[in-house]
Design an enzyme around this catalytic site. Structure first.
Site, PDB file in Angstrom:
ATOM      1  N   LEU A 307       0.818  -1.160   0.011  1.00 30.26           N
ATOM      2  CA  LEU A 307      -0.007   0.136  -0.090  1.00 30.26           C
ATOM      3  C   LEU A 307       0.802   1.359   0.130  1.00 30.26           C
ATOM      4  O   LEU A 307       1.867   1.453   0.836  1.00 30.26           O
ATOM      5  CB  LEU A 307      -0.821  -0.046   1.275  1.00 30.26           C
ATOM      6  CG  LEU A 307      -1.701  -1.169   1.182  1.00 30.26           C
ATOM      7  CD1 LEU A 307      -2.466  -1.130   2.911  1.00 30.26           C
ATOM      8  CD2 LEU A 307      -3.045  -0.737   0.537  1.00 30.26           C
ATOM      9  N   ASP A 308       0.322   2.099  -0.870  1.00 35.92           N
ATOM     10  CA  ASP A 308       1.030   3.672  -0.660  1.00 35.92           C
ATOM     11  C   ASP A 308       0.296   4.236   0.220  1.00 35.92           C
ATOM     12  O   ASP A 308      -0.910   4.261   0.554  1.00 35.92           O
ATOM     13  CB  ASP A 308       1.141   4.266  -2.134  1.00 35.92           C
ATOM     14  CG  ASP A 308       1.623   5.715  -1.906  1.00 35.92           C
ATOM     15  OD1 ASP A 308       2.815   5.781  -1.663  1.00 35.92           O
ATOM     16  OD2 ASP A 308       0.724   6.831  -2.048  1.00 35.92           O
ATOM     17  N   LYS A 309       0.842   5.084   1.353  1.00 34.66           N
ATOM     18  CA  LYS A 309       0.241   5.472   2.279  1.00 34.66           C
ATOM     19  C   LYS A 309      -0.728   6.577   2.051  1.00 34.66           C
ATOM     20  O   LYS A 309      -2.101   6.516   2.403  1.00 34.66           O
ATOM     21  CB  LYS A 309       1.153   6.139   3.274  1.00 34.66           C
ATOM     22  CG  LYS A 309       0.682   6.967   4.537  1.00 34.66           C
ATOM     23  CD  LYS A 309       1.740   7.261   5.546  1.00 34.66           C
ATOM     24  CE  LYS A 309       2.570   8.430   5.061  1.00 34.66           C
ATOM     25  NZ  LYS A 309       1.656   9.780   5.236  1.00 34.66           N
ATOM     26  N   THR A 312      -4.351   6.094   0.370  1.00 35.85           N
ATOM     27  CA  THR A 312      -5.104   4.839   0.522  1.00 35.85           C
ATOM     28  C   THR A 312      -5.163   4.343   1.807  1.00 35.85           C
ATOM     29  O   THR A 312      -6.410   4.268   2.329  1.00 35.85           O
ATOM     30  CB  THR A 312      -4.092   3.902  -0.224  1.00 35.85           C
ATOM     31  OG1 THR A 312      -2.769   4.173   0.194  1.00 35.85           O
ATOM     32  CG2 THR A 312      -3.789   4.023  -1.527  1.00 35.85           C
TER      33      THR A 312
END
Length: 776
Positions: A307-309, A312
């Site tokens: 996951l990109d922070k 998201t």
């Protein structure tokens, strides 16, 4: 090319069906020459295209099941069974058409990246400023970049600058750079015009590397491999061996052809694509667009979630969390009204957040007058008769920063918050604190994905390590990688591939290379189309990240049903092959039997259209209305919670401090506690029924009891303080009590937003989020 193939498949199907029907008409009227001519033509047509498919498979060094179809068609003509050949051609054409439709996926393109890439640069020459093609920029050239323009090549600054680097790092905050700092191409000038010295050419710049990373990752993506091709490794040799055995034992060419006819693997070509198409349809209903059967199959196999922070795990846009006023003459409500009024005419991203916070609190705003803006520094104008300045501390304050403002700045730096300083008529007014908050349903989303088969979760961010680790801990991921640029994200995705098939989730241009490099790329497109949605295999069209868990379950179920339909169809085909080998099933009857097997396999495949297991809790309308009403109350009392901290920070022995504490107690007892009691008696029993049983809200109920106890202690303590002056011991006790109550309330609210109120989002209900939590 793909469009031509789709047209050819459709034409092949229509022509073969027309020839089969025309032959049937001739047979019904006894015109046997016409009947034979049509069916032979259909058989020859099937032979031609099947041979072409076989040649294509051999060029790719694959043994396709189309070889069986070629042998069956040749055999049908050899033993004078043209009807069987025509039926095989129709089955092949229909299977090919359905498979092409199911496996067709949206083409990845770089249109967004290419359109955004700068094509010209303004070079500063002795004769003036000259606009040149970006390819003509050389190292050492002096360049000018205007406000809002994209930096064309990498370079170093000759003066201070404010840059928006979100396309490179994914972080939404503007970055202050000083003279001598390196600036990367793809950054956007968020301040006044800047000067830089080029340190690279366009072809080797950072932004060009992003484009190449996407292209390289796309080139390394595995092509779609049909289920039929995998099974063909075993099925084709078995069929040929059985047909050869029948020839050797019986010498009957008719039996051999019958075996080949019923072995024609239409269940592979029909049932599996239909199950895949059904899965694509189901996923679209939950707000997830999967770009083709290949992507669905890879999504079902995903085990490592990356996951990109920003955007998201977090919401992706700053929100006002507090207005600090310290010892200024104005309260936070007034400052928010004036700041939001001035920011109505500012295009800055934080200005929009401040205006939104005021609207959500129901604050009436006035239009400002005499507005001037200094790009990269701040904005000033007159609101309600006052001269208001918003921006950096050094710009709005001329006589130094008060201690309380310095404390707010330290708090912001500690928590990676944004700050907007406010002055009123030239005097320090307050500090507006903003953050990019974690999605309330982020932790539940991670848990849902684990139950859907994800075995490892990884968080990537361009933020600093301590902030990244705290976010990772709060949402419950297994590993955190901070300080990531696009190339670093690609390296991490490639490294995680050793732990299983990877799923990368992102929402920005900077995520595009990592999305393309992952086993499956998932883009969150709620904020609009970006390069990430163009590059991704899966696009979440709404703002519900937890719908990815639903999509994974749908993909897994569709893949299972596709395999079941293949097993059922091929199993019955094997039985029919044995019967044909024994002489009880002639070619024409075998072709009809194969059609019956196809229908059964399709019926099995169509089960993928029906709902399967879901992770989400569906709220009945009355319960949804109750939850929505209590969430509105929950948002309305958040300023009371923030006021607890403000009063605790400023508590002292003087009468004004005690007055603020007593006012706070009155708000706690009249606003906060009634809301908590309503949740306890109205909401929690319904949630216990809808969720995991009678103890689903037990921990929240225990916290409610603790809040009541702490509020009662505060009431007692203030009642025991006689007069308007408190002793030092009383102040110490009062401050500790307030800080404890504040910590309990913050944790309790986070748990409610994560566990209960996030149900509103998963049920598509509109609810206010990100309410400005300002303390009056």
């Amino acid at each position: 090319m793909r469009t031509l193939r789709n047209h050819f498949d459709l034409l092949l199907f229509l022509v073969s069906l027309i020839l089969l029907g025309a032959g049937a008409v001739g047979w019904s009227f006894g015109v046997h020459r016409w009947e034979s001519l049509c069916w032979v033509a259909a058989t020859v047509l099937g032979m031609v295209v099947s041979v072409a498919w076989v040649v294509g498979s051999l060029r790719e060094r694959k043994l396709g099941v189309d070889l069986i179809a070629v042998l069956a068609l040749v055999g049908a003509l050899a033993v004078d069974e043209p009807f069987a050949g025509a039926m095989i051609t129709v089955m092949l054409a229909s299977g090919r058409l359905l498979e092409a439709r199911a496996a067709s996926r949206a083409q990845r393109d770089l249109s967004v990246l290419v359109e955004r890439a700068p094509r010209t640069a303004r070079r500063v020459d002795p004769d003036g400023i000259l606009e040149v093609p970006v390819d003509e920029v050389r190292r050492g050239d002096h360049l000018l970049v205007g406000p809002g323009e994209v930096v064309p090549v990498d370079g170093h600054l000759t003066a201070t600058a404010v840059l928006d680097e979100s396309s490179l790092t994914g972080e939404s905050r503007p970055i202050d750079r000083i003279a001598g700092d390196t600036v990367r191409s793809g950054s956007v000038n968020a301040g006044s015009p800047i000067h830089l010295v080029a340190t690279s050419e366009a072809a080797s710049s950072t932004y060009a590397q992003i484009v190449r990373l996407v292209e390289q990752a796309r080139a390394g993506s595995a092509p779609f491999v049909r289920t039929a091709d995998r099974i063909a490794i075993f099925f084709v040799p078995f069929t040929l061996a059985l047909a050869g055995a029948v020839w050797l034992l019986t010498g009957s060419a008719v039996r051999v052809v019958a075996v080949l006819v019923v072995a024609t693997p239409c269940p592979l070509l029909l049932a599996a694509p239909i199950a895949v198409m059904s899965g694509l349809s189901r996923s679209a209903r939950v707000g997830v667009v999967i770009k083709g059967g290949d992507a669905l199959e890879r999504l079902a196999k995903g085990r490592v979630l990356i996951l990109d922070k920003t955007g998201t795990v977090t919401k992706g846009e700053p929100e006002v969390i507090e207005v600090v006023t310290g010892d200024s003459a104005w309260n936070s409500e007034e400052l928010l009204r004036w700041a939001a009024g001035l920011d109505q005419v500012s295009p800055h991203v934080m200005a929009a957040s401040i205006v939104k916070a005021a609207h959500r609190r129901g604050v009436a705003l006035q239009m400002p007058e005499s507005v001037t803006e200094e790009p990269g520094y701040g904005i000033e104008g007159r609101v309600d008769g006052h001269l208001i300045r918003l921006g950096k501390a050094a710009w709005i304050l001329t006589d130094g920063t008060p201690d309380w403002m310095g404390g707010a700045r330290r708090r912001a730096a500690l928590n990676s918050w944004l700050t907007v300083f406010v002055s009123v008529d030239g005097l320090p007014g307050g500090v507006i604190l903003l953050e990019d908050p974690i999605r309330p349903d982020a932790r539940r989303m991670i848990e849902s994905l684990r139950s859907a088969g994800i075995t490892r979760t990884v968080l990537l961010t361009g933020d600093r390590s301590d902030i990244a680790q705290s976010v990772g801990t709060l949402v419950g991921v297994d590993f955190v990688q901070a300080d990531c640029d696009p190339a670093g994200k690609v390296r991490q995705v490639e490294a995680e591939a050793t732990n299983g098939s990877t799923i990368m989730v992102g929402d920005g241009v900077n995520d595009a290379p990592a999305l393309a490099a992952a086993g499956i790329g998932v883009a969150l497109a709620a904020g609009g189309a970006t390069a990430s949605s163009e590059t991704a295999d899966v696009v979440i069209t709404g703002n519900r990240i937890d719908s990815l868990a639903e999509a994974i379950l749908i993909a897994q179920r569709s893949r299972t049903i596709a395999l079941q339909s293949v097993v059922v169809g091929m199993g019955l085909s094997l039985v029919a092959m044995v019967v044909a080998a024994m002489g009880y099933l002639p070619p024409a009857a075998g072709a009809l039997a194969q059609e019956g097997i196809d229908v059964l396999a399709i019926v099995v495949a169509l089960r993928a259209l029906t709902p399967g297991h879901r992770h989400t809790v569906t709220l009945p309308p009355t319960d949804a209305a109750l939850t929505e009403r209590l969430f509105a109350e929950h948002a309305a009392v958040l300023p009371v919670v923030e006021q607890i901290r403000v009063v605790a920070d400023s508590i002292d022995t003087d009468s004004a401090s005690l007055a603020r504490a007593r006012d706070l107690l009155q708000r706690i007892e009249s606003e906060l506690l009634p809301h908590e009691h309503a949740e306890e008696h109205d909401l929690y029993p319904r949630m216990d029924e809808l969720m995991s049983g009678p103890h689903a809200t037990a921990a929240l109920s225990r916290t409610h009891a603790e809040i009541d106890v702490q509020a009662a202690r505060l009431h007692r303590l203030l009642g025991e303080i006689s007069g308007d002056v408190a002793g030092a011991a009383d102040v110490t006790e009062l401050r500790g009590l307030l800080y404890g109550l504040y910590a309990i309330m913050r944790l309790h609210n986070a748990q409610e937003e994560e566990g209960l109120f996030s149900l509103l989002r998963r049920n598509g209900r509109i609810a206010p989020t990100g309410v400005a939590k300002t303390a009056p």
